[in-house]
Structures are given as structure tokens and as C-alpha cells.
Write a protein that holds these residues in place. Structure first.
Motif, PDB file in Angstrom:
ATOM      1  N   LYS A   6       5.933  13.312  -7.558  1.00  0.00           N
ATOM      2  CA  LYS A   6       5.098  12.156  -7.245  1.00  0.00           C
ATOM      3  C   LYS A   6       3.771  12.229  -7.986  1.00  0.00           C
ATOM      4  O   LYS A   6       3.094  13.252  -7.985  1.00  0.00           O
ATOM      5  N   GLU A   9       0.873   6.594  -5.405  1.00  0.00           N
ATOM      6  CA  GLU A   9       1.447   5.571  -4.533  1.00  0.00           C
ATOM      7  C   GLU A   9       0.561   4.335  -4.606  1.00  0.00           C
ATOM      8  O   GLU A   9      -0.659   4.456  -4.706  1.00  0.00           O
ATOM      9  N   ASN A  10       1.183   3.166  -4.560  1.00  0.00           N
ATOM     10  CA  ASN A  10       0.442   1.912  -4.483  1.00  0.00           C
ATOM     11  C   ASN A  10       0.623   1.368  -3.073  1.00  0.00           C
ATOM     12  O   ASN A  10       1.748   1.133  -2.640  1.00  0.00           O
ATOM     13  N   ILE A  11      -0.494   1.182  -2.398  1.00  0.00           N
ATOM     14  CA  ILE A  11      -0.470   0.753  -1.000  1.00  0.00           C
ATOM     15  C   ILE A  11      -1.317  -0.500  -0.852  1.00  0.00           C
ATOM     16  O   ILE A  11      -2.425  -0.574  -1.398  1.00  0.00           O
ATOM     17  N   GLU A  22      -1.129  -0.821   6.690  1.00  0.00           N
ATOM     18  CA  GLU A  22      -0.882  -0.376   5.322  1.00  0.00           C
ATOM     19  C   GLU A  22       0.599  -0.492   5.009  1.00  0.00           C
ATOM     20  O   GLU A  22       1.443  -0.136   5.832  1.00  0.00           O
ATOM     21  N   THR A  23       0.915  -1.000   3.824  1.00  0.00           N
ATOM     22  CA  THR A  23       2.294  -1.160   3.387  1.00  0.00           C
ATOM     23  C   THR A  23       2.458  -0.476   2.031  1.00  0.00           C
ATOM     24  O   THR A  23       1.711  -0.772   1.098  1.00  0.00           O
ATOM     25  N   LEU A  24       3.421   0.415   1.957  1.00  0.00           N
ATOM     26  CA  LEU A  24       3.708   1.092   0.707  1.00  0.00           C
ATOM     27  C   LEU A  24       4.398   0.105  -0.232  1.00  0.00           C
ATOM     28  O   LEU A  24       5.440  -0.455   0.099  1.00  0.00           O
ATOM     29  N   GLN A  25       3.810  -0.129  -1.392  1.00  0.00           N
ATOM     30  CA  GLN A  25       4.352  -1.085  -2.350  1.00  0.00           C
ATOM     31  C   GLN A  25       5.231  -0.418  -3.399  1.00  0.00           C
ATOM     32  O   GLN A  25       6.277  -0.941  -3.757  1.00  0.00           O
ATOM     33  N   VAL A  27       5.969   3.703  -5.574  1.00  0.00           N
ATOM     34  CA  VAL A  27       5.655   5.120  -5.796  1.00  0.00           C
ATOM     35  C   VAL A  27       5.997   5.436  -7.251  1.00  0.00           C
ATOM     36  O   VAL A  27       7.055   5.034  -7.749  1.00  0.00           O
ATOM     37  N   GLY A  44       9.953   0.774  -5.963  1.00  0.00           N
ATOM     38  CA  GLY A  44       9.275  -0.023  -4.950  1.00  0.00           C
ATOM     39  C   GLY A  44       9.810  -1.434  -4.889  1.00  0.00           C
ATOM     40  O   GLY A  44      10.359  -1.952  -5.874  1.00  0.00           O
TER      41      GLY A  44
END
Length: 77
Positions: A6, A9-11, A22-25, A27, A44
Motif C-alpha cells: 500500500k 488511500e483516497n478517502i 469517511e468513505t474509502l474511494q 487504494v 476502488g
């Protein structure tokens, strides 16, 4: 052995009136095989993009299939 290391991450963060959600968009990973970086992948939103590969299309396809097989059977190879 193939690994996804990794990078980031784009959140997205929103406020629903009571709390922050928060939403994980997506990686971003480095693709590493036997200690050698082979490329990058972004996963993603139902998509997977493989890039920065120095291999042929056939070699890239084989590497992606190997990653999926490793994920689906729980092995490291």
C-alpha cells in the motif's frame, strides 16, 4: 511471491448533520514480485487500474491473473 504494498488511500469525508462520515474511494499499491517492483495498481469504486508496467501485455495479464488467484485462494503466490 507477489505482494501489493500500500502506497496511499483516497478517502472522502462528509458531514451528515450529526457526524463525520469517511468513505474509502481508492487504494494505491506497488506491485512487488520476489522483491522487485513490477508496477502499480489502483483499486476502488469497482475498478482496478494497472499502470507503470515495464512488461508486455501478455506478461502484465499473467501477473494480474496471478494476483487475483493469490487473493481468491489465500496463498502468497
Amino acid at each position: 511471491m507477489i505482494e501489493l504494498v500500500k502506497i496511499s488511500e483516497n478517502i472522502s469525508r462528509s458531514f451528515n448533520g450529526k457526524e463525520t462520515v469517511e468513505t474509502l474511494q481508492a487504494v494505491n499499491y506497488r506491485i512487488v514480485e520476489n522483491g522487485v517492483e513490477k508496477g502499480h495498481v489502483t483499486v476502488g469504486q469497482g475498478n482496478m487500474n494497472v499502470y507503470s508496467m515495464t512488461s508486455t501485455v501478455e506478461e502484465t495479464k499473467a501477473l494480474v491473473e496471478k494476483m487475483f488467484n493469490a487473493l481468491s485462494d489465500g496463498s502468497d503466490e
